[in-house]
Design a protein around this motif. Structure first.
Motif, PDB file in Angstrom:
ATOM      1  N   CYS A   2      -4.241  -0.572   9.832  1.00 13.22           N
ATOM      2  CA  CYS A   2      -4.160   0.858  10.132  1.00 13.22           C
ATOM      3  C   CYS A   2      -5.509   1.567  10.068  1.00 13.22           C
ATOM      4  O   CYS A   2      -5.615   2.736  10.424  1.00 13.22           O
ATOM      5  N   GLY A   3      -6.531   0.875   9.587  1.00 11.17           N
ATOM      6  CA  GLY A   3      -7.873   1.471   9.656  1.00 11.17           C
ATOM      7  C   GLY A   3      -8.235   2.386   8.498  1.00 11.17           C
ATOM      8  O   GLY A   3      -9.348   2.914   8.456  1.00 11.17           O
ATOM      9  N   ASP A   4      -7.286   2.617   7.593  1.00 13.39           N
ATOM     10  CA  ASP A   4      -7.581   3.517   6.479  1.00 13.39           C
ATOM     11  C   ASP A   4      -6.671   3.071   5.340  1.00 13.39           C
ATOM     12  O   ASP A   4      -5.576   3.610   5.150  1.00 13.39           O
ATOM     13  N   CYS A   5      -7.115   2.078   4.595  1.00 13.46           N
ATOM     14  CA  CYS A   5      -6.215   1.362   3.691  1.00 13.46           C
ATOM     15  C   CYS A   5      -5.743   2.224   2.516  1.00 13.46           C
ATOM     16  O   CYS A   5      -6.528   2.877   1.845  1.00 13.46           O
ATOM     17  N   LEU A   6      -4.436   2.194   2.301  1.00 10.19           N
ATOM     18  CA  LEU A   6      -3.801   3.015   1.260  1.00 10.19           C
ATOM     19  C   LEU A   6      -3.395   2.200   0.038  1.00 10.19           C
ATOM     20  O   LEU A   6      -2.765   2.723  -0.871  1.00 10.19           O
ATOM     21  N   LEU A   7      -3.735   0.923   0.031  1.00  9.29           N
ATOM     22  CA  LEU A   7      -3.191   0.046  -1.009  1.00  9.29           C
ATOM     23  C   LEU A   7      -3.542   0.507  -2.421  1.00  9.29           C
ATOM     24  O   LEU A   7      -2.813   0.237  -3.359  1.00  9.29           O
ATOM     25  N   GLU A   8      -4.660   1.207  -2.561  1.00 14.77           N
ATOM     26  CA  GLU A   8      -5.050   1.687  -3.886  1.00 14.77           C
ATOM     27  C   GLU A   8      -4.019   2.668  -4.451  1.00 14.77           C
ATOM     28  O   GLU A   8      -3.708   2.642  -5.630  1.00 14.77           O
ATOM     29  N   VAL A   9      -3.472   3.529  -3.579  1.00 19.08           N
ATOM     30  CA  VAL A   9      -2.499   4.516  -4.089  1.00 19.08           C
ATOM     31  C   VAL A   9      -1.072   3.984  -4.108  1.00 19.08           C
ATOM     32  O   VAL A   9      -0.186   4.613  -4.685  1.00 19.08           O
ATOM     33  N   THR A  10      -0.837   2.857  -3.477  1.00 21.20           N
ATOM     34  CA  THR A  10       0.547   2.373  -3.404  1.00 21.20           C
ATOM     35  C   THR A  10       0.733   1.071  -4.187  1.00 21.20           C
ATOM     36  O   THR A  10       1.638   0.283  -3.899  1.00 21.20           O
ATOM     37  N   GLY A  11      -0.113   0.860  -5.161  1.00 26.46           N
ATOM     38  CA  GLY A  11       0.070  -0.283  -6.049  1.00 26.46           C
ATOM     39  C   GLY A  11      -0.084  -1.632  -5.357  1.00 26.46           C
ATOM     40  O   GLY A  11       0.532  -2.611  -5.772  1.00 26.46           O
ATOM     41  N   GLY A  12      -0.881  -1.686  -4.304  1.00 24.01           N
ATOM     42  CA  GLY A  12      -1.116  -2.966  -3.647  1.00 24.01           C
ATOM     43  C   GLY A  12       0.031  -3.423  -2.762  1.00 24.01           C
ATOM     44  O   GLY A  12       0.133  -4.601  -2.426  1.00 24.01           O
ATOM     45  N   ILE A  13       0.909  -2.486  -2.377  1.00 21.00           N
ATOM     46  CA  ILE A  13       2.038  -2.808  -1.489  1.00 21.00           C
ATOM     47  C   ILE A  13       1.934  -1.860  -0.300  1.00 21.00           C
ATOM     48  O   ILE A  13       1.891  -0.647  -0.481  1.00 21.00           O
ATOM     49  N   ASN A  60       5.401   8.886   1.863  1.00 18.60           N
ATOM     50  CA  ASN A  60       5.682   9.757   0.730  1.00 18.60           C
ATOM     51  C   ASN A  60       6.941   9.417  -0.046  1.00 18.60           C
ATOM     52  O   ASN A  60       7.562  10.302  -0.632  1.00 18.60           O
ATOM     53  N   GLY A  61       7.319   8.163  -0.044  1.00 17.57           N
ATOM     54  CA  GLY A  61       8.490   7.784  -0.829  1.00 17.57           C
ATOM     55  C   GLY A  61       9.623   7.299   0.052  1.00 17.57           C
ATOM     56  O   GLY A  61       9.557   7.373   1.274  1.00 17.57           O
ATOM     57  N   ALA A  96      10.154  -1.259   0.741  1.00 17.38           N
ATOM     58  CA  ALA A  96       8.762  -1.192   0.290  1.00 17.38           C
ATOM     59  C   ALA A  96       8.603  -0.138  -0.794  1.00 17.38           C
ATOM     60  O   ALA A  96       7.878  -0.326  -1.776  1.00 17.38           O
ATOM     61  N   TRP A  97       9.324   0.987  -0.639  1.00 17.97           N
ATOM     62  CA  TRP A  97       9.157   2.080  -1.598  1.00 17.97           C
ATOM     63  C   TRP A  97       9.804   1.778  -2.938  1.00 17.97           C
ATOM     64  O   TRP A  97       9.390   2.297  -3.968  1.00 17.97           O
ATOM     65  N   ALA A  98      10.815   0.918  -2.935  1.00 15.06           N
ATOM     66  CA  ALA A  98      11.381   0.478  -4.211  1.00 15.06           C
ATOM     67  C   ALA A  98      10.352  -0.400  -4.924  1.00 15.06           C
ATOM     68  O   ALA A  98      10.146  -0.279  -6.135  1.00 15.06           O
ATOM     69  N   LEU A  99       9.671  -1.249  -4.156  1.00  8.65           N
ATOM     70  CA  LEU A  99       8.641  -2.113  -4.752  1.00  8.65           C
ATOM     71  C   LEU A  99       7.477  -1.278  -5.278  1.00  8.65           C
ATOM     72  O   LEU A  99       6.973  -1.518  -6.375  1.00  8.65           O
ATOM     73  N   ILE A 100       7.065  -0.301  -4.471  1.00 13.96           N
ATOM     74  CA  ILE A 100       5.928   0.537  -4.876  1.00 13.96           C
ATOM     75  C   ILE A 100       6.278   1.305  -6.149  1.00 13.96           C
ATOM     76  O   ILE A 100       5.496   1.372  -7.098  1.00 13.96           O
ATOM     77  N   MET A 134       2.470   8.319  -6.862  1.00 15.17           N
ATOM     78  CA  MET A 134       3.593   8.485  -5.945  1.00 15.17           C
ATOM     79  C   MET A 134       3.950   9.975  -5.823  1.00 15.17           C
ATOM     80  O   MET A 134       4.529  10.406  -4.832  1.00 15.17           O
ATOM     81  N   LYS A 135       3.606  10.740  -6.846  1.00 13.86           N
ATOM     82  CA  LYS A 135       3.954  12.161  -6.841  1.00 13.86           C
ATOM     83  C   LYS A 135       3.011  12.997  -5.982  1.00 13.86           C
ATOM     84  O   LYS A 135       3.349  14.113  -5.592  1.00 13.86           O
ATOM     85  N   ALA A 136       1.822  12.480  -5.697  1.00 13.14           N
ATOM     86  CA  ALA A 136       0.876  13.233  -4.869  1.00 13.14           C
ATOM     87  C   ALA A 136       1.273  13.104  -3.399  1.00 13.14           C
ATOM     88  O   ALA A 136       1.672  12.034  -2.950  1.00 13.14           O
ATOM     89  N   ILE A 137       1.208  14.207  -2.661  1.00 11.36           N
ATOM     90  CA  ILE A 137       1.583  14.171  -1.241  1.00 11.36           C
ATOM     91  C   ILE A 137       0.501  13.456  -0.429  1.00 11.36           C
ATOM     92  O   ILE A 137      -0.673  13.801  -0.501  1.00 11.36           O
ATOM     93  N   GLN A 138       0.932  12.441   0.293  1.00  9.70           N
ATOM     94  CA  GLN A 138       0.018  11.714   1.178  1.00  9.70           C
ATOM     95  C   GLN A 138      -0.018  12.411   2.527  1.00  9.70           C
ATOM     96  O   GLN A 138       1.019  12.614   3.139  1.00  9.70           O
ATOM     97  N   PRO A 139      -1.204  12.766   3.013  1.00  7.93           N
ATOM     98  CA  PRO A 139      -1.260  13.411   4.328  1.00  7.93           C
ATOM     99  C   PRO A 139      -0.904  12.431   5.448  1.00  7.93           C
ATOM    100  O   PRO A 139      -0.936  11.216   5.244  1.00  7.93           O
ATOM    101  N   ALA A 140      -0.583  13.001   6.599  1.00  6.00           N
ATOM    102  CA  ALA A 140      -0.251  12.160   7.750  1.00  6.00           C
ATOM    103  C   ALA A 140      -1.475  11.354   8.166  1.00  6.00           C
ATOM    104  O   ALA A 140      -2.610  11.776   7.959  1.00  6.00           O
ATOM    105  N   LYS A 141      -1.220  10.211   8.750  1.00  8.73           N
ATOM    106  CA  LYS A 141      -2.307   9.335   9.222  1.00  8.73           C
ATOM    107  C   LYS A 141      -3.098  10.021  10.333  1.00  8.73           C
ATOM    108  O   LYS A 141      -2.536  10.728  11.158  1.00  8.73           O
ATOM    109  N   ASP A 142      -4.393   9.754  10.341  1.00  9.13           N
ATOM    110  CA  ASP A 142      -5.264  10.282  11.392  1.00  9.13           C
ATOM    111  C   ASP A 142      -5.353   9.247  12.516  1.00  9.13           C
ATOM    112  O   ASP A 142      -6.103   8.281  12.426  1.00  9.13           O
TER     113      ASP A 142
END
Ligand code: SF4
Ligand code: SF4
Lengths: 220, 290
Positions: free
Chosen positions: A138-149, A161-162, A181-185, A198-206
């Protein structure tokens, strides 16, 4: 690794109906692991094509087919067999097919190329013969905020966002055999006491960062 | 107005209709007639269960014209952010003031599984986008011309989800993103719902508890098996099973009314999903003493 499977032989044969002689290219990496373009499969393809009255002028398994310099080297080494053939059948991923075509053009050995595989996804070899998709580039890796999933890939809706309302006892509404995936995260972040992520709102992908085709030049 | 009714603190009733597969509107418009004066507002589903149908937007407008206040359901399944924002602006000029923002089911579960799932935004991001529109800007930060639209914006929550904490985290995010009310997934277990309401007490956003009219024991079993977070307890299934076919409607009304009476003290309203049995809604309300 790029995960792929071979197209039905009838379909491959239909691509080759106007070609009398064929040169086969396999790939020593992903296509070999997926058992669709290693030496074994290339030889089997050669036999099958010959049994259908095709002439196979030669074959090569390139390590890997997606690297232009390797393609060129192997094509130079097989110059006669390639220049005398009608077409090239590439038993590698879609990227490999185009890499073979473009590299051959660069050294003025261009030939029509035909794909032998359906390229499926970027995935993990979980065990021999079983692969799972884990990343969609996806070009903008989110794994840091989603626990590596990866939610972009492992959530069927790519939600950031959940879980959706269809998540049920850890399974996904699209396929109850598969983990949501969200149960795993959630479980992972809870275990690591990082639920605040998980509580912080993730903005839409650019998506402007994802305009195809993408290129990359190192050091620029 | 839904907004005012919820603000006034009275127990609010909403219901729901699903547009047809085709252009024959007579049936659902006559169903809507049953709601007139009985419910505060009527949700119009947006290709519910990913089944291709006539649109929610057009149906909402027809409800406005026939004097029924609509809630425009809008999912993230089929439109990218441009189309979603555009349809929401369109809704405003068509006199639609209530929105219900949902993720949407996956197309794989619908009647054309080959359709591309869009999900450019998720429900939280779409709520935020609408909040921005109301502040006079689109999602990208470009200014809107003239007065910005003003909506009453809701979202959904599944009180029966297991585990519940991820649902609650998401609910909180939805509120932060601008959700002003919630309608819940169908509830058949008042005890469990009470526990849920205790957990979300501090949120201070009205919740309308979802009631799906039970049509048969088979339907209840189907939901237990296939609908996430919905559980119809065995005694209710048995109750449905015992009555003859012709009496099912009455039984359904009786059960719904009983549930509403049990749930009434726990939340701010009820959202009745009749699934085509709109004509029974007035009787449910009467039996529930509403
Ligand atoms: S977020 Fe997912 S899709 Fe994006 S780069 Fe990371 S793993 Fe790949
Ligand atoms: S059930 Fe989970 S994985 Fe499946 S679509 Fe919903 S959130 Fe994504």
């Amino acid at each position: 690794m790029i995960i792929m499977e071979q197209k039905p032989f009838e379909e491959i044969l239909s691509f080759l109906k106007d070609e009398k002689s064929i040169f086969i290219v396999g790939c020593a990496q992903c296509a070999t692991v997926c058992k669709v373009g290693g030496e074994e499969e290339v030889k089997a393809m050669k036999d099958k094509l010959e049994s259908q009255g095709k002439k196979v002028s030669g074959w090569v398994v390139i390590d890997p087919a997606c690297q232009s310099v390797e393609v060129k080297k192997n094509f130079q080494a097989n110059k006669d067999k390639i220049t005398s053939t009608d077409a090239i059948l590439v038993m590698a991923c879609g990227n490999g097919v185009q890499s073979v075509k473009d590299s051959a053009e660069r050294i003025k050995m261009e030939k029509p190329v035909h794909p032998a595989c359906n390229t499926l996804f970027l995935g993990e070899v979980v065990r021999a013969g079983y692969f799972e998709e884990k990343c969609s580039l996806c070009g903008d890796c989110l794994l840091e905020v989603t626990g590596g999933i990866c939610p972009v890939t492992r959530c069927s809706k790519g939600l950031l966002n959940g879980p959706c309302g269809g998540s049920s006892e850890g399974k996904c509404e699209v396929d109850p055999e598969r983990d949501c995936a969200w149960a795993l995260i959630y479980e992972e972040l809870k275990k690591r006491r990082k639920l605040d992520r998980m509580k912080a709102i993730q903005p839409a992908k650019d998506h402007s960062k994802l305009i195809k085709p993408r290129t990359l030049t190192l050091g620029s | 107005m839904l907004f005012e009714a919820l603000k006034s603190g009275k127990f609010v009733v909403t219901s729901e209709i699903g547009p047809p597969k085709g252009v024959e509107m007579r049936e659902i418009l006559s169903e809507a007639e049953f709601f007139k004066g009985k419910v505060e507002a009527v949700n119009v589903t947006d290709l519910q269960s990913s089944v291709m149908k006539l649109g929610s937007l057009a149906t909402c407008r027809l409800l406005v014209e026939s004097g029924v206040e609509p809630v425009f359901q809008i999912t993230c399944r089929d439109r990218n952010r441009l189309a979603l924002q555009s349809d929401i602006l369109s809704a405003y000029v068509l006199g639609i003031r209530n929105l219900l923002i949902l993720t949407g089911d996956h197309p794989k579960l619908g009647d054309d599984p080959a359709a591309k799932p869009v999900f450019d935004l998720d429900s939280v991001q779409l709520l935020e986008a609408v909040k921005k529109l109301q502040e006079g800007e689109d999602m990208a930060g470009n200014k809107l011309e003239g007065e910005p639209p003003k909506f009453f914006m809701g979202a959904v929550v599944n009180p029966g989800a297991d585990p519940i904490e991820p649902q609650i985290i998401k609910m909180e995010k939805k509120i932060k993103a601008g959700a002003q009310f919630f309608q819940s997934q169908a509830v058949y277990e008042p005890e469990k719902f009470a526990q849920f309401m205790k957990k979300v007490k501090g949120f201070d956003v009205p919740v309308l508890v979802g009631i799906v009219l039970l049509k048969s024991a088979g339907m209840a079993r189907y939901m237990n098996k296939n609908v996430s977070g919905v559980y119809v307890p065995d005694p209710l299934i048995e109750e449905m099973e015992k009555v003859e076919k012709e009496k099912r409607g009455e039984k359904s009304i009786e059960i719904a009314a009983r549930l509403i009476r049990e749930l009434k003290g726990l939340c701010q309203g009820v959202h009745i999903m009749p699934l085509g049995w709109g004509n029974k809604v007035p009787k449910v309300l009467e039996a529930a003493g509403l």
